[in-house]
Design a protein around this motif. Sequence first.
Motif, PDB file in Angstrom:
ATOM      1  N   VAL A 156       0.842  -1.205   0.000  1.00  0.00           N
ATOM      2  CA  VAL A 156       0.000   0.000   0.000  1.00  0.00           C
ATOM      3  C   VAL A 156       0.878   1.257   0.000  1.00  0.00           C
ATOM      4  N   LEU A 157       1.925   1.250   0.808  1.00  0.00           N
ATOM      5  CA  LEU A 157       2.825   2.401   0.885  1.00  0.00           C
ATOM      6  C   LEU A 157       3.525   2.645  -0.453  1.00  0.00           C
ATOM      7  N   ILE A 158       4.004   1.576  -1.087  1.00  0.00           N
ATOM      8  CA  ILE A 158       4.666   1.715  -2.390  1.00  0.00           C
ATOM      9  C   ILE A 158       3.699   2.291  -3.422  1.00  0.00           C
ATOM     10  N   ILE A 159       2.478   1.758  -3.445  1.00  0.00           N
ATOM     11  CA  ILE A 159       1.483   2.229  -4.409  1.00  0.00           C
ATOM     12  C   ILE A 159       1.194   3.711  -4.222  1.00  0.00           C
ATOM     13  N   VAL A 160       0.964   4.115  -2.974  1.00  0.00           N
ATOM     14  CA  VAL A 160       0.649   5.520  -2.688  1.00  0.00           C
ATOM     15  C   VAL A 160       1.807   6.432  -3.071  1.00  0.00           C
ATOM     16  N   LEU A 161       3.016   6.064  -2.686  1.00  0.00           N
ATOM     17  CA  LEU A 161       4.179   6.901  -2.981  1.00  0.00           C
ATOM     18  C   LEU A 161       4.445   6.993  -4.483  1.00  0.00           C
ATOM     19  N   LEU A 162       4.311   5.861  -5.184  1.00  0.00           N
ATOM     20  CA  LEU A 162       4.546   5.905  -6.634  1.00  0.00           C
ATOM     21  C   LEU A 162       3.476   6.741  -7.336  1.00  0.00           C
ATOM     22  N   LEU A 163       2.230   6.622  -6.897  1.00  0.00           N
ATOM     23  CA  LEU A 163       1.167   7.411  -7.529  1.00  0.00           C
ATOM     24  C   LEU A 163       1.358   8.904  -7.292  1.00  0.00           C
ATOM     25  N   THR A 164       1.946   9.264  -6.153  1.00  0.00           N
ATOM     26  CA  THR A 164       2.218  10.681  -5.895  1.00  0.00           C
ATOM     27  C   THR A 164       3.420  11.178  -6.689  1.00  0.00           C
ATOM     28  N   HIS A 165       4.151  10.263  -7.296  1.00  0.00           N
ATOM     29  CA  HIS A 165       5.299  10.636  -8.131  1.00  0.00           C
ATOM     30  C   HIS A 165       5.044  10.295  -9.607  1.00  0.00           C
ATOM     31  N   SER A 166       3.786  10.288  -9.998  1.00  0.00           N
ATOM     32  CA  SER A 166       3.424   9.936 -11.371  1.00  0.00           C
ATOM     33  C   SER A 166       4.045  10.897 -12.380  1.00  0.00           C
ATOM     34  N   GLU A 167       4.535  10.331 -13.458  1.00  0.00           N
ATOM     35  CA  GLU A 167       5.139  11.117 -14.539  1.00  0.00           C
ATOM     36  C   GLU A 167       4.219  11.213 -15.756  1.00  0.00           C
ATOM     37  N   ARG A 168       3.130  10.424 -15.757  1.00  0.00           N
ATOM     38  CA  ARG A 168       2.267  10.357 -16.936  1.00  0.00           C
ATOM     39  C   ARG A 168       0.871   9.913 -16.516  1.00  0.00           C
ATOM     40  N   SER A 169      -0.060   9.901 -17.446  1.00  0.00           N
ATOM     41  CA  SER A 169      -1.446   9.542 -17.145  1.00  0.00           C
ATOM     42  C   SER A 169      -1.682   8.052 -17.407  1.00  0.00           C
ATOM     43  N   PRO A 170      -2.779   7.489 -16.858  1.00  0.00           N
ATOM     44  CA  PRO A 170      -3.077   6.069 -17.086  1.00  0.00           C
ATOM     45  C   PRO A 170      -3.292   5.705 -18.550  1.00  0.00           C
TER      46      PRO A 170
END
Length: 506
Positions: free
Chosen positions: A201-215
């Motif tokens: 959960v922590l990895i997912i949240v942190l990576l999503l807050t560092h998104s470089e592009r859209s889905p």
Amino acid sequence: MTSTAPDIRPEPPHSPDDGSLIEFGYRQELHRSLSRYASFAAGFSFISVLTTVFQFFAFGYAFGGPVFFWTWPAVLLGQLLVAACFAELAARYPISGAIYQWSSRLSNRTFGWFAGWIMVIGQIVVVAAAALALQMVMPAIWSGFQIVGGDPTPTTATGAANAAVLGVILLALTTFVNVLDNRVLSVVNRVGVTAEIIGAVLIIVLLLTHSERSPGITFHTAEGSSDLLGALLVGSFMAAYVMIGFDSAGEMSEETHNPRRTAPRTILTALGAAGLLGGLLVLAGLLAAPSLTDGRLGVDGLSYVLTSSLGDGVGRFLLADVVVAITVATLAIQTSACRMLFSMARDGQLPFAGRLAKVNPRTGMPTAPAVVVGVLAAALLLLNFASPEAFLAIGTTCIVMLYLAYAMVTGPLLVRRLKGTLPSGGTDETGSPLFSLGRLGIPVNALALLYGLFMTVNLAWPRAEVYDPAGGHWYFQWFTVLFLLATVVLGVLYRLIRAGRVRSAA
């Protein structure tokens, strides 16, 4: 089908459901001490999204590009169909050695034996494959973990050799825990799964807050790729490898309180939770990757994304949690294989059955199966010294073995449904009706069987570009098919020799 166990007298009861094995011809030997969460942990830790996604993300991306994300929900749907069938069987046959027991009771002893034989060999290979996952993580945490020296990439000679070294060390540890005590095993599993869920959960949240592009990037294919279908079929290997082992909750039925009620629910919740977290993890990795075109995502996978996007400190801390997940996954898979060996040996269906069926009365653990599984898995790791291609060959082979074994349950189950001879009715330990698919049984079962057979062929197909990209190693291209054939041939030879001895003794 009834077992050949000669002594069905129950041990002095320790819980209200200790006598539940009498109707199947067994006595309670394994200690019944697992709670519902421990049962869930058995299935979830076998699946272990952090272990398997980190291990095979690079492979899936290298062949499919960002669009390989969509293989995840497709495989999840297929496996949920299989899990629903297994949940019904877990409620009706709460016995260790689930695949072997279910297939035998739905078909006949011989067919069920081969299902169990293929499954236990596949589980041993899965143990080896899971142990190899340390190579994708530990050198990224600290270069000192690259004991062999040289390039840590698993597809290089030094990376493959180091993966084997780390894997053997891990197997020594998990074998030790698997002979200690049922309660110790349960604590390690529960703590490890809790840490894995929090970490995921922590990895997912942190990576999503560092998104470089859209889905929307998930609709893009790999650069230069013209065969979308082929890329997706190969890209599905990662999802197929991740979402196996949910039947482990059924494997641990003899050690679980209220197994008829607990196991069906934990089979489905373990797969559902892993499917949700894994899908989000893959998506978050694609969105946060610093680059989709520099080639690193197809080589270093999510380890590269974590350390690059979140910084070395946070990235390495989270990778340490992945190491915990890999350790617990290897432990859980080895435990599941031990229960399969124990169950088959208890029926006198394996060489050295007397030894393999012996349970330590103090610990409640079958010691010999743990040692056998650990030694055989370690022996498989030696293939990594021969060639880096062994990494993928071992990983794919174990998936094929398990998918085929699963089909050897869903197939007879569908036949019994069509004949109207599937046991129905009954209640669980609380008096509630047993889990049932009801009217959906036939369509769900049929789709589960078709999906399983399709994926078995897809995974085993000898694609040279996948299994022997460098060329010159035909045995790796055909490794999965040859290994499966060798497993069946050895099984046939053993059955013939055993039958000959029985006739001679008579």
